[in-house]
Design a protein around this motif. Structure first.
Motif, PDB file in Angstrom:
ATOM      1  N   ARG A   1      93.705  48.009  40.975  1.00 32.92           N
ATOM      2  CA  ARG A   1      92.395  48.569  41.299  1.00 32.92           C
ATOM      3  C   ARG A   1      92.370  50.015  40.834  1.00 32.92           C
ATOM      4  O   ARG A   1      93.242  50.789  41.186  1.00 32.92           O
ATOM      5  N   ALA A   2      91.380  50.349  40.027  1.00 29.72           N
ATOM      6  CA  ALA A   2      91.279  51.701  39.472  1.00 29.72           C
ATOM      7  C   ALA A   2      90.084  52.418  40.088  1.00 29.72           C
ATOM      8  O   ALA A   2      89.098  51.799  40.475  1.00 29.72           O
ATOM      9  N   GLY A   3      90.195  53.733  40.181  1.00 25.00           N
ATOM     10  CA  GLY A   3      89.108  54.525  40.730  1.00 25.00           C
ATOM     11  C   GLY A   3      89.357  55.997  40.503  1.00 25.00           C
ATOM     12  O   GLY A   3      90.264  56.384  39.762  1.00 25.00           O
ATOM     13  N   GLY A   4      88.560  56.805  41.146  1.00 26.07           N
ATOM     14  CA  GLY A   4      88.705  58.250  41.026  1.00 26.07           C
ATOM     15  C   GLY A   4      88.735  58.895  42.393  1.00 26.07           C
ATOM     16  O   GLY A   4      88.100  58.421  43.329  1.00 26.07           O
ATOM     17  N   VAL A   5      89.483  59.975  42.499  1.00 25.32           N
ATOM     18  CA  VAL A   5      89.588  60.738  43.738  1.00 25.32           C
ATOM     19  C   VAL A   5      89.179  62.175  43.422  1.00 25.32           C
ATOM     20  O   VAL A   5      89.697  62.771  42.466  1.00 25.32           O
ATOM     21  N   PRO A   6      88.263  62.748  44.210  1.00 22.25           N
ATOM     22  CA  PRO A   6      87.891  64.152  43.964  1.00 22.25           C
ATOM     23  C   PRO A   6      89.116  65.055  44.112  1.00 22.25           C
ATOM     24  O   PRO A   6      89.894  64.896  45.051  1.00 22.25           O
ATOM     25  N   LEU A   7      89.295  65.970  43.191  1.00 26.98           N
ATOM     26  CA  LEU A   7      90.428  66.890  43.269  1.00 26.98           C
ATOM     27  C   LEU A   7      90.397  67.679  44.570  1.00 26.98           C
ATOM     28  O   LEU A   7      91.440  68.000  45.136  1.00 26.98           O
ATOM     29  N   THR A   8      89.213  67.987  45.061  1.00 27.19           N
ATOM     30  CA  THR A   8      89.110  68.759  46.308  1.00 27.19           C
ATOM     31  C   THR A   8      89.647  67.990  47.506  1.00 27.19           C
ATOM     32  O   THR A   8      90.033  68.600  48.498  1.00 27.19           O
ATOM     33  N   ALA A   9      89.701  66.656  47.429  1.00 25.58           N
ATOM     34  CA  ALA A   9      90.228  65.873  48.545  1.00 25.58           C
ATOM     35  C   ALA A   9      91.732  66.073  48.701  1.00 25.58           C
ATOM     36  O   ALA A   9      92.291  65.774  49.747  1.00 25.58           O
ATOM     37  N   MET A  10      92.378  66.591  47.668  1.00 21.07           N
ATOM     38  CA  MET A  10      93.820  66.792  47.713  1.00 21.07           C
ATOM     39  C   MET A  10      94.171  68.251  47.965  1.00 21.07           C
ATOM     40  O   MET A  10      95.305  68.668  47.823  1.00 21.07           O
TER      41      MET A  10
END
Length: 176
Positions: A39-48
């Motif tokens: 499963r591919a997706g994106g995570v906001p950099l600010t969430a890290m």
């Protein structure tokens, strides 16, 4: 594995960029399963990231920092290493697997750290489903106890999550 992973991350990055999501990092979950089930997706950099609290003097300019991630000392991968490290110190146990394996017995071999990880995207989906179920139960006209318990439980959860994302120094100062 490495080649499939690299292509998947590249395609996901391209899809994010074409969608205008420039502040996102490509992620791929379920890596221990066959490629067609990843499963591919994106995570906001600010969430890290977190922004440390500013000092009382005002001379300190807080800058965002990426959360530190420590080795899971109770995880399967580290325990496996602990069982091997004495022998590695005593004997020559280093191996060079050679060039990238595109075929053969080690071509699709997974490392312990990948095969033992949970699915990040699946966990986020599960969390959204739980939050949605709470929202469905806490509608206008429902029992006031339901709302009170849900609200108090979520406040407790938020407090726990704040503790987890807070630097250790701040937690120690709070406890004094």
């Amino acid at each position: 594995f490495d080649m499939d992973y690299a292509y998947t991350l590249g395609m996901t990055s391209a899809a994010l960029a074409c969608s205008g999501l420039s502040g996102y990092m490509a992620v791929v979950s379920d890596l221990s399963r066959p490629v067609e089930h990843w499963r591919a997706g994106g995570v906001p950099l600010t969430a890290m990231m977190r922004v440390p609290a500013s000092s009382s003097t005002g001379s300190f300019q807080p800058r965002p920092a990426i959360f530190a991630h420590h080795v899971d000392l109770d995880g399967v991968a580290f325990k496996s290493w602990c069982a091997e490290r004495a022998d590695c110190a005593r004997y020559e146990m280093y191996q060079n697997p050679g060039p990238i394996q595109l075929s053969g017995p080690s071509a699709s071999r997974l490392s312990n750290t990948i095969s033992d990880k949970f699915s990040y995207i699946r966990e986020l989906e599960s969390l959204r489903n739980h939050v949605s179920a709470i929202g469905q139960r806490c509608r206008p006209g429902c029992d006031a106890r339901t709302i009170r318990v849900a609200s108090q439980s979520l406040a407790t959860l938020a407090s726990i999550l704040d503790e987890l994302t807070m630097p250790v120094e701040e937690i120690e100062q709070r406890e004094k």
